[in-house]
Design an enzyme around this catalytic site. Structure first.
Site, PDB file in Angstrom:
ATOM      1  N   ASP A 186      12.468   0.756  -0.427  1.00 21.83           N
ATOM      2  CA  ASP A 186      12.121  -0.006  -1.703  1.00 21.83           C
ATOM      3  C   ASP A 186      11.167   1.325  -2.593  1.00 21.83           C
ATOM      4  OD1 ASP A 186      11.985  -1.785  -3.433  1.00 21.83           O
ATOM      5  OD2 ASP A 186       9.932  -2.621  -3.939  1.00 21.83           O
ATOM      6  N   HIS A 215       8.647   0.924 -16.017  1.00 28.18           N
ATOM      7  CA  HIS A 215       7.839   0.332 -14.611  1.00 28.18           C
ATOM      8  C   HIS A 215       7.152   1.317 -14.405  1.00 28.18           C
ATOM      9  CE1 HIS A 215       6.743  -2.497 -11.905  1.00 28.18           C
ATOM     10  NE2 HIS A 215       7.057  -2.135 -11.028  1.00 28.18           N
ATOM     11  N   ARG A 238      -4.604   2.421 -13.324  1.00 26.35           N
ATOM     12  CA  ARG A 238      -4.752   4.611 -13.894  1.00 26.35           C
ATOM     13  C   ARG A 238      -4.856   4.850 -14.813  1.00 26.35           C
ATOM     14  NH1 ARG A 238      -1.269   4.585  -9.538  1.00 26.35           N
ATOM     15  NH2 ARG A 238       0.000   5.375 -10.807  1.00 26.35           N
ATOM     16  N   GLU A 293       9.928  -9.528  -8.352  1.00 28.01           N
ATOM     17  CA  GLU A 293      10.158  -7.841  -9.179  1.00 28.01           C
ATOM     18  C   GLU A 293      11.637  -7.823  -9.470  1.00 28.01           C
ATOM     19  OE1 GLU A 293       8.329  -4.492  -6.568  1.00 28.01           O
ATOM     20  OE2 GLU A 293       6.809  -4.608  -8.472  1.00 28.01           O
ATOM     21  N   GLU A 334      15.043  -6.422  -9.377  1.00 27.86           N
ATOM     22  CA  GLU A 334      15.539  -5.403  -8.519  1.00 27.86           C
ATOM     23  C   GLU A 334      16.586  -5.566  -7.987  1.00 27.86           C
ATOM     24  OE1 GLU A 334      13.180  -3.479  -5.819  1.00 27.86           O
ATOM     25  OE2 GLU A 334      11.277  -3.654  -6.054  1.00 27.86           O
ATOM     26  N   ASP A 384      11.739  -8.235  -5.346  1.00 22.31           N
ATOM     27  CA  ASP A 384      10.201  -7.536  -4.341  1.00 22.31           C
ATOM     28  C   ASP A 384       9.342  -8.367  -4.735  1.00 22.31           C
ATOM     29  OD1 ASP A 384       8.669  -6.566  -2.407  1.00 22.31           O
ATOM     30  OD2 ASP A 384       8.788  -4.337  -4.555  1.00 22.31           O
ATOM     31  N   ARG A 417      -0.524  -9.131  -6.474  1.00 21.32           N
ATOM     32  CA  ARG A 417      -0.764  -7.332  -7.540  1.00 21.32           C
ATOM     33  C   ARG A 417      -2.274  -7.452  -7.263  1.00 21.32           C
ATOM     34  NH1 ARG A 417       3.731  -5.440  -8.005  1.00 21.32           N
ATOM     35  NH2 ARG A 417       5.185  -6.310  -9.603  1.00 21.32           N
ATOM     36  N   GLN A 445      -2.604  -5.573  -3.635  1.00 21.78           N
ATOM     37  CA  GLN A 445      -1.498  -4.254  -3.782  1.00 21.78           C
ATOM     38  C   GLN A 445      -2.821  -3.677  -4.695  1.00 21.78           C
ATOM     39  OE1 GLN A 445       1.727  -4.597  -6.700  1.00 21.78           O
ATOM     40  NE2 GLN A 445       1.645  -2.021  -6.919  1.00 21.78           N
ATOM     41  N   LYS A 478       2.928  -6.603  -0.032  1.00 16.03           N
ATOM     42  CA  LYS A 478       4.933  -6.248  -0.429  1.00 16.03           C
ATOM     43  C   LYS A 478       5.479  -6.948   0.356  1.00 16.03           C
ATOM     44  CE  LYS A 478       4.941  -4.063  -4.121  1.00 16.03           C
ATOM     45  NZ  LYS A 478       5.967  -3.928  -5.199  1.00 16.03           N
ATOM     46  N   THR A 530      11.194 -11.233   0.662  1.00 13.94           N
ATOM     47  CA  THR A 530      11.915  -9.719  -0.109  1.00 13.94           C
ATOM     48  C   THR A 530      12.915 -10.917  -0.216  1.00 13.94           C
ATOM     49  OG1 THR A 530      11.078  -8.038   0.005  1.00 13.94           O
ATOM     50  CG2 THR A 530      13.256  -7.890  -0.659  1.00 13.94           C
ATOM     51  N   THR A 538      11.519  -2.259  -9.600  1.00 10.21           N
ATOM     52  CA  THR A 538      11.395  -2.731 -10.398  1.00 10.21           C
ATOM     53  C   THR A 538      11.962  -2.610 -11.483  1.00 10.21           C
ATOM     54  OG1 THR A 538       9.110  -3.624  -9.600  1.00 10.21           O
ATOM     55  CG2 THR A 538      10.223  -4.361 -11.616  1.00 10.21           C
ATOM     56  N   GLU A 549       3.373  -7.052 -15.894  1.00  7.20           N
ATOM     57  CA  GLU A 549       4.124  -6.443 -17.337  1.00  7.20           C
ATOM     58  C   GLU A 549       3.827  -6.804 -18.453  1.00  7.20           C
ATOM     59  OE1 GLU A 549       7.320  -2.546 -16.840  1.00  7.20           O
ATOM     60  OE2 GLU A 549       6.644  -4.368 -15.284  1.00  7.20           O
TER      61      GLU A 549
END
Ligand code: MN
Length: 449
Positions: free
Chosen positions: A141, A148, A157, A213, A215, A247, A251, A254, A267, A271, A373, A387
């Site tokens: 992936d 994104h 971050r 996600e 994709e 996907d 979160r 993650q 993840k 899928t 994504t 998001e």
């Protein structure tokens, strides 16, 4: 040929099929599309085999092989495509899948002498059950939407949203193929370790920040021997086609696990991909230039070519929908959450293949690459809930009286995609849907569903 943007007789917008449903406005599968999938009749014990979508029907490639209408490369491709996965057809490369495309186009067009023979090979899509298009050996992936990457980076971050390698390397991680399912997949909410901001120690339990996600999946056709690289100019000869891919991502798992080695259990629990794979040949009319802002680093030589600049990107319109359990009970339609296009991606599909193999890594037929994504330049074009809800701080209105920050049990997420432009017939990818079930009892080994 370096980029598959050359138009031929199979893109002629004036050609119609003798199958009326294929000519209807809004049909995803006109004669100019002809995507491949693996199917059998629902509630049957038939062998799965390859098929090609046309209108609301499927051309059964196993039946077509028996009918013995074609010769040469097209006949070879039909035999390969009549097996229970498309790997053998994928391995043959674009010369063979292209020959089959031309043969089917001629046989399905109005006035074809093969009309009555082909009619014997049709199965209604409404009567079909689908399997994965290929036996997926390896799944990688990527992360090719900079919009994104910036949005997620800001949440994970805040001081350092876009890491310095992003504009030089198509970032990716090796995923897991065992849990990839075809549209209709239902999976239990994943459990795992999470650590709330400010908490001293992590806890284990069901994910409370389950997300999707939006994709595209990219199926590899012909592989490359280990120790060799696929040059950018040759990359599209190794790509069979594209599908939709969800996907699913936890979160909270993650955020706690991802450093320093990247996504893992957040993840790999599920899928979901669409049953139909649209070939690069079908996408030729929808190629668009690849460009980079002048202030950004330009691609290194192995990721740079004139043809990639000319037409390396693809304008594929993408949409994400949600339908909650309550909406389903009330017979309310799914609600669109966002829409965007693959054209906004920071890297092209050719660059993904060239980068993946630059070190001599061998790709094999049926390997799957995820695009990452797809979020567009505006906030409304975001391809995930993390998001759209600003990290869970701004609930979205869903249906008549519900809100969502992340997915709840009973939610169904559906993606749709299509390509359109003036002078070309609109083609679609169909859709991919998947549903969230309640978390399984800890320690239970019973499969959900
Ligand atoms: Mn992803």
């Amino acid at each position: 040929m370096t980029v598959f943007d050359r138009l031929d007789a199979t893109h002629d917008p004036t050609v119609h099929s003798w199958l009326a449903a294929a000519n209807e406005s809004g049909c995803a599968f006109p004669i100019q599309n002809l995507p491949f999938g693996i199917f059998r009749r629902a509630r049957s014990a038939e062998e799965f085999r390859g098929g090609v979508a046309i209108g609301d029907q499927i051309v059964d490639l196993a039946a077509l092989a028996q009918a013995d209408l074609f010769s040469g490369d097209a006949a070879t491709a039909i035999r390969a495509g009549s097996r229970s996965s498309l790997n053998a057809l994928m391995q043959l490369g674009p010369q063979f899948s292209g020959a089959l495309r031309h043969a089917l186009f001629a046989a399905l067009k109005r006035g074809s002498g093969h009309e009555s023979a082909l009619k014997e090979c049709l199965v209604a899509q409404a009567d079909a059950a689908f399997s994965l298009p290929a036996q997926i050996g390896d799944y990688t992936d990527f992360y090719i939407s900079i919009h994104h990457a910036r949005a997620i980076g800001r949440q994970f971050r805040p001081d350092n949203p876009l890491l310095p390698n992003y504009q030089w390397i198509p970032i990716g991680y090796h995923g897991r193929s065992s849990s990839i399912g075809v549209s209709g997949q239902r999976f239990a909410r994943p459990q795992g370790q999470k650590k709330a901001a400010g908490a001293g120690n992590p806890t284990v339990g069901p994910s409370e920040r389950l997300d999707y996600e939006l994709e595209m999946g990219i199926f590899i056709g012909t592989g490359n021997p280990q120790g060799t690289a696929i040059p950018l100019e040759d990359a599209e000869n190794h790509i069979f086609g594209l599908c939709l891919l969800n996907d699913w991502s936890a979160r909270d798992l993650q955020a706690w696990e991802y450093q320093p080695l990247g996504p893992f259990l957040a993840k790999n629990f599920a899928t979901t991909i669409s049953p139909w794979v649209v070939t690069l040949q079908a996408l030729a009319p929808f190629r668009v230039p690849f460009s980079r802002p002048e202030r950004d680093p330009q691609p290194l030589p192995y990721l740079e070519s004139a043809s990639n600049r000319r037409a390396g990107a693809i304008d594929i319109r993408l949409e994400a929908y949600i339908r909650t359990a309550k909406m389903q009970q009330r017979d309310e339609p799914a609600q669109r959450l966002s829409r965007t296009s693959l054209r906004h991606a920071y890297w092209t599909i050719s660059q993904l293949v060239a980068h993946h193999t630059v070190n001599g890594c061998n790709l094999r037929p049926g390997d799957l690459l995820g695009s990452g994504t797809q979020s567009g330049p505006t906030a409304a074009e975001a391809g995930s809930l993390v998001e759209l809800s600003q990290g869970g701080s701004e609930p979205l209105q869903v249906g008549s009286d519900e809100t969502r920050t992340f997915l709840e049990d009973g939610d169904t997420v559906t993606f749709r995609a299509w390509c359109q432009r003036p002078g070309a017939v609109t083609i679609g990818f169909g859709e991919v849907s998947g549903s969230v079930l309640p978390a399984a009892n800890p320690g239970s080994s019973t499969a959900p569903g």
